[in-house]
Design a protein around this motif. Structure first.
Motif, PDB file in Angstrom:
ATOM      1  N   MET A 109      39.541  18.917 -24.394  1.00  0.00           N
ATOM      2  CA  MET A 109      38.595  19.957 -23.960  1.00  0.00           C
ATOM      3  C   MET A 109      37.165  19.471 -24.188  1.00  0.00           C
ATOM      4  SD  MET A 109      38.389  23.958 -25.078  1.00  0.00           S
ATOM      5  CE  MET A 109      37.699  23.648 -26.688  1.00  0.00           C
ATOM      6  N   ALA A 110      36.300  19.655 -23.243  1.00  0.00           N
ATOM      7  CA  ALA A 110      34.925  19.171 -23.349  1.00  0.00           C
ATOM      8  C   ALA A 110      34.179  19.906 -24.446  1.00  0.00           C
ATOM      9  CB  ALA A 110      34.199  19.351 -22.020  1.00  0.00           C
ATOM     10  N   ASP A 111      33.393  19.158 -25.178  1.00  0.00           N
ATOM     11  CA  ASP A 111      32.531  19.772 -26.194  1.00  0.00           C
ATOM     12  C   ASP A 111      31.357  20.428 -25.484  1.00  0.00           C
ATOM     13  OD1 ASP A 111      31.321  20.296 -28.703  1.00  0.00           O
ATOM     14  OD2 ASP A 111      30.008  18.577 -28.358  1.00  0.00           O
ATOM     15  N   GLU A 112      31.029  21.643 -25.859  1.00  0.00           N
ATOM     16  CA  GLU A 112      29.940  22.348 -25.203  1.00  0.00           C
ATOM     17  C   GLU A 112      28.889  22.744 -26.218  1.00  0.00           C
ATOM     18  OE1 GLU A 112      31.239  25.573 -22.807  1.00  0.00           O
ATOM     19  OE2 GLU A 112      32.406  24.322 -21.461  1.00  0.00           O
ATOM     20  N   THR A 113      27.640  22.509 -25.861  1.00  0.00           N
ATOM     21  CA  THR A 113      26.500  22.909 -26.688  1.00  0.00           C
ATOM     22  C   THR A 113      25.455  23.524 -25.789  1.00  0.00           C
ATOM     23  OG1 THR A 113      25.488  20.741 -26.435  1.00  0.00           O
ATOM     24  CG2 THR A 113      26.884  21.058 -28.354  1.00  0.00           C
ATOM     25  N   HIS A 114      24.765  24.502 -26.337  1.00  0.00           N
ATOM     26  CA  HIS A 114      23.669  25.140 -25.605  1.00  0.00           C
ATOM     27  C   HIS A 114      24.138  25.659 -24.256  1.00  0.00           C
ATOM     28  CE1 HIS A 114      21.212  23.441 -28.726  1.00  0.00           C
ATOM     29  NE2 HIS A 114      21.514  22.215 -28.352  1.00  0.00           N
ATOM     30  N   GLY A 115      25.407  26.122 -24.190  1.00  0.00           N
ATOM     31  CA  GLY A 115      25.899  26.753 -22.976  1.00  0.00           C
ATOM     32  C   GLY A 115      26.401  25.805 -21.923  1.00  0.00           C
ATOM     33  N   GLY A 116      26.481  24.489 -22.181  1.00  0.00           N
ATOM     34  CA  GLY A 116      26.953  23.545 -21.182  1.00  0.00           C
ATOM     35  C   GLY A 116      27.663  22.390 -21.843  1.00  0.00           C
ATOM     36  N   PRO A 117      28.345  21.553 -21.047  1.00  0.00           N
ATOM     37  CA  PRO A 117      29.082  20.416 -21.607  1.00  0.00           C
ATOM     38  C   PRO A 117      28.125  19.396 -22.219  1.00  0.00           C
ATOM     39  CG  PRO A 117      29.007  20.292 -19.215  1.00  0.00           C
ATOM     40  CD  PRO A 117      28.450  21.629 -19.578  1.00  0.00           C
ATOM     41  N   ASP A 118      28.531  18.841 -23.343  1.00  0.00           N
ATOM     42  CA  ASP A 118      27.741  17.803 -24.004  1.00  0.00           C
ATOM     43  C   ASP A 118      28.238  16.452 -23.495  1.00  0.00           C
ATOM     44  OD1 ASP A 118      26.448  16.036 -25.656  1.00  0.00           O
ATOM     45  OD2 ASP A 118      26.758  17.196 -27.475  1.00  0.00           O
ATOM     46  N   ARG A 119      27.450  15.791 -22.672  1.00  0.00           N
ATOM     47  CA  ARG A 119      27.882  14.554 -22.030  1.00  0.00           C
ATOM     48  C   ARG A 119      27.480  13.309 -22.829  1.00  0.00           C
ATOM     49  NH1 ARG A 119      29.815  16.295 -17.341  1.00  0.00           N
ATOM     50  NH2 ARG A 119      28.923  18.165 -16.376  1.00  0.00           N
ATOM     51  N   ARG A 120      27.002  13.503 -24.028  1.00  0.00           N
ATOM     52  CA  ARG A 120      26.663  12.345 -24.857  1.00  0.00           C
ATOM     53  C   ARG A 120      27.918  11.570 -25.249  1.00  0.00           C
ATOM     54  NH1 ARG A 120      23.130  15.090 -29.524  1.00  0.00           N
ATOM     55  NH2 ARG A 120      24.589  16.793 -29.073  1.00  0.00           N
ATOM     56  N   SER A 121      27.760  10.269 -25.437  1.00  0.00           N
ATOM     57  CA  SER A 121      28.885   9.447 -25.876  1.00  0.00           C
ATOM     58  C   SER A 121      29.226   9.767 -27.331  1.00  0.00           C
ATOM     59  CB  SER A 121      28.529   7.966 -25.751  1.00  0.00           C
ATOM     60  OG  SER A 121      27.499   7.628 -26.674  1.00  0.00           O
ATOM     61  N   VAL A 122      30.402   9.294 -27.766  1.00  0.00           N
ATOM     62  CA  VAL A 122      30.798   9.490 -29.161  1.00  0.00           C
ATOM     63  C   VAL A 122      29.766   8.840 -30.085  1.00  0.00           C
ATOM     64  CG1 VAL A 122      32.519   8.897 -30.902  1.00  0.00           C
ATOM     65  CG2 VAL A 122      33.248   9.683 -28.640  1.00  0.00           C
ATOM     66  N   THR A 123      29.297   7.652 -29.719  1.00  0.00           N
ATOM     67  CA  THR A 123      28.298   6.964 -30.546  1.00  0.00           C
ATOM     68  C   THR A 123      27.023   7.783 -30.654  1.00  0.00           C
ATOM     69  OG1 THR A 123      29.168   4.806 -29.875  1.00  0.00           O
ATOM     70  CG2 THR A 123      26.951   4.856 -30.809  1.00  0.00           C
ATOM     71  N   ALA A 124      26.581   8.356 -29.533  1.00  0.00           N
ATOM     72  CA  ALA A 124      25.360   9.163 -29.548  1.00  0.00           C
ATOM     73  C   ALA A 124      25.530  10.391 -30.433  1.00  0.00           C
ATOM     74  CB  ALA A 124      24.986   9.581 -28.131  1.00  0.00           C
ATOM     75  N   LYS A 125      26.719  10.970 -30.422  1.00  0.00           N
ATOM     76  CA  LYS A 125      26.968  12.151 -31.255  1.00  0.00           C
ATOM     77  C   LYS A 125      26.971  11.784 -32.734  1.00  0.00           C
ATOM     78  CE  LYS A 125      29.642  14.408 -27.608  1.00  0.00           C
ATOM     79  NZ  LYS A 125      30.989  14.785 -27.145  1.00  0.00           N
ATOM     80  N   VAL A 126      27.555  10.628 -33.057  1.00  0.00           N
ATOM     81  CA  VAL A 126      27.549  10.164 -34.448  1.00  0.00           C
ATOM     82  C   VAL A 126      26.125   9.908 -34.921  1.00  0.00           C
ATOM     83  CG1 VAL A 126      28.169   8.226 -35.941  1.00  0.00           C
ATOM     84  CG2 VAL A 126      29.881   9.223 -34.428  1.00  0.00           C
ATOM     85  N   LEU A 127      25.344   9.261 -34.070  1.00  0.00           N
ATOM     86  CA  LEU A 127      23.955   8.982 -34.437  1.00  0.00           C
ATOM     87  C   LEU A 127      23.153  10.273 -34.577  1.00  0.00           C
ATOM     88  CD1 LEU A 127      23.254   5.872 -32.172  1.00  0.00           C
ATOM     89  CD2 LEU A 127      23.665   5.902 -34.638  1.00  0.00           C
ATOM     90  N   ALA A 128      23.456  11.261 -33.741  1.00  0.00           N
ATOM     91  CA  ALA A 128      22.765  12.545 -33.847  1.00  0.00           C
ATOM     92  C   ALA A 128      23.072  13.219 -35.185  1.00  0.00           C
ATOM     93  CB  ALA A 128      23.177  13.460 -32.692  1.00  0.00           C
ATOM     94  N   LEU A 129      24.307  13.084 -35.655  1.00  0.00           N
ATOM     95  CA  LEU A 129      24.660  13.641 -36.961  1.00  0.00           C
ATOM     96  C   LEU A 129      23.869  12.963 -38.079  1.00  0.00           C
ATOM     97  CD1 LEU A 129      28.542  14.159 -37.019  1.00  0.00           C
ATOM     98  CD2 LEU A 129      26.760  15.904 -37.083  1.00  0.00           C
ATOM     99  N   LEU A 130      23.798  11.637 -38.029  1.00  0.00           N
ATOM    100  CA  LEU A 130      23.060  10.909 -39.058  1.00  0.00           C
ATOM    101  C   LEU A 130      21.576  11.227 -38.992  1.00  0.00           C
ATOM    102  CD1 LEU A 130      24.829   7.435 -38.818  1.00  0.00           C
ATOM    103  CD2 LEU A 130      25.153   9.203 -40.576  1.00  0.00           C
ATOM    104  N   ASP A 131      21.079  11.419 -37.774  1.00  0.00           N
ATOM    105  CA  ASP A 131      19.658  11.714 -37.583  1.00  0.00           C
ATOM    106  C   ASP A 131      19.293  13.117 -38.058  1.00  0.00           C
ATOM    107  OD1 ASP A 131      17.165  10.635 -36.661  1.00  0.00           O
ATOM    108  OD2 ASP A 131      17.262  12.004 -34.958  1.00  0.00           O
ATOM    109  N   ALA A 132      20.291  13.945 -38.319  1.00  0.00           N
ATOM    110  CA  ALA A 132      20.017  15.298 -38.797  1.00  0.00           C
ATOM    111  C   ALA A 132      19.440  15.293 -40.211  1.00  0.00           C
ATOM    112  CB  ALA A 132      21.308  16.134 -38.766  1.00  0.00           C
TER     113      ALA A 132
END
Length: 258
Positions: free
Chosen positions: A1-24
């Protein structure tokens, strides 16, 4: 199932999502709950949970008994291998220590990363004025002593990009006028050192000098930070420049690049 954020599908790659977590994580938020991580990274709670679990297993994140996350030591181990930081710090440390022993003031070493600087080493004087820097921390190029040195010797396109702004004002003494700043950079190149007086905090004075690499290019800047009024910049400049020359020799500095 597609991950959805802000009302729409999150098309970022797995790597981008991991980096976003670290950048938090930031200096002001070194520990976060899963909900905070998800919100700050723009991920759904379920995706944040899965990616965070993988990061904990690898050692990039640690999770305490209360469920809060923080950056793990494994990530620090990997980051310490960055060649610009590691080799430079090893070559510079004896000279930074000598500079501290002579002055008992704050000593800093920084490199340029794009339109910002990154502090790669610092020695804090026990009774010296408190400073806002930390190893691995980023800061503006246009306001600090080390930043002015790095900006003065940066490629023209980098200088133009910084001068186009916005130029953040930290105090009433921060130079934010592009014409004034361009003239200041020319003065830094002419005299061989930079002075930042009250530009970051009104009670601090920084004097910085360039460190050159094997081809004579400016690869870093070293500085002393003292309390305003305790010493004249012209009196501090020779010892800072001597430390910078020592580090440059240790790096195998040759003739300047033309």
């Amino acid at each position: 199932m597609a991950d959805e954020t802000h009302g729409g599908p999150d098309r970022r790659s797995v790597t981008a999502k991991v980096l976003a977590l670290l950048d938090a994580f930031t200096p002001r938020a070194p520990e976060l709950t899963l909900t905070q991580m998800a919100r700050r990274s723009g991920l759904s709670l379920s995706t944040a949970y899965r990616r965070a679990a993988e990061l904990v297993e690898w050692g990039a994140l640690e999770r305490d008994a209360e469920g809060r996350y923080r950056i793990g030591l494994r990530l620090w181990e990997v980051a310490s291998l960055a060649p610009r930081g590691l080799g430079l710090r090893e070559a510079a440390m004896p000279f930074l220590e000598d500079l501290y022993e002579v002055t008992r003031e704050n000593v800093q070493l920084a490199v340029r990363e794009g339109h910002e600087l990154v502090f790669v080493e610092r020695i804090a004087g026990r009774h010296a004025i408190p400073v806002l820097t930390r190893v691995g921390g980023r800061f503006d190029l246009h306001s600090t002593g080390v930043g002015l040195v790095l900006l003065a010797h940066a490629p023209v396109d980098v200088q133009d990009g910084v001068l186009r702004g916005p130029l953040r004002s930290h105090t009433p003494m921060t130079v934010t006028d592009p014409a004034r700043l361009r003239a200041l950079l020319a003065e830094v190149r002419r005299q061989g050192y930079a002075v930042s007086a009250g530009q970051v905090t009104t009670d601090a004075l920084s004097v910085a000098a360039p460190v050159t690499g094997a081809r004579g290019e400016v690869v870093a800047a070293v500085s002393l930070v003292v309390r305003m009024g305790e010493a004249r910049p012209a009196a501090l400049a020779p010892v800072v420049q001597a430390a910078a020359r020592g580090i440059s020799r240790a790096l195998g500095s040759g003739p300047a690049v033309r």
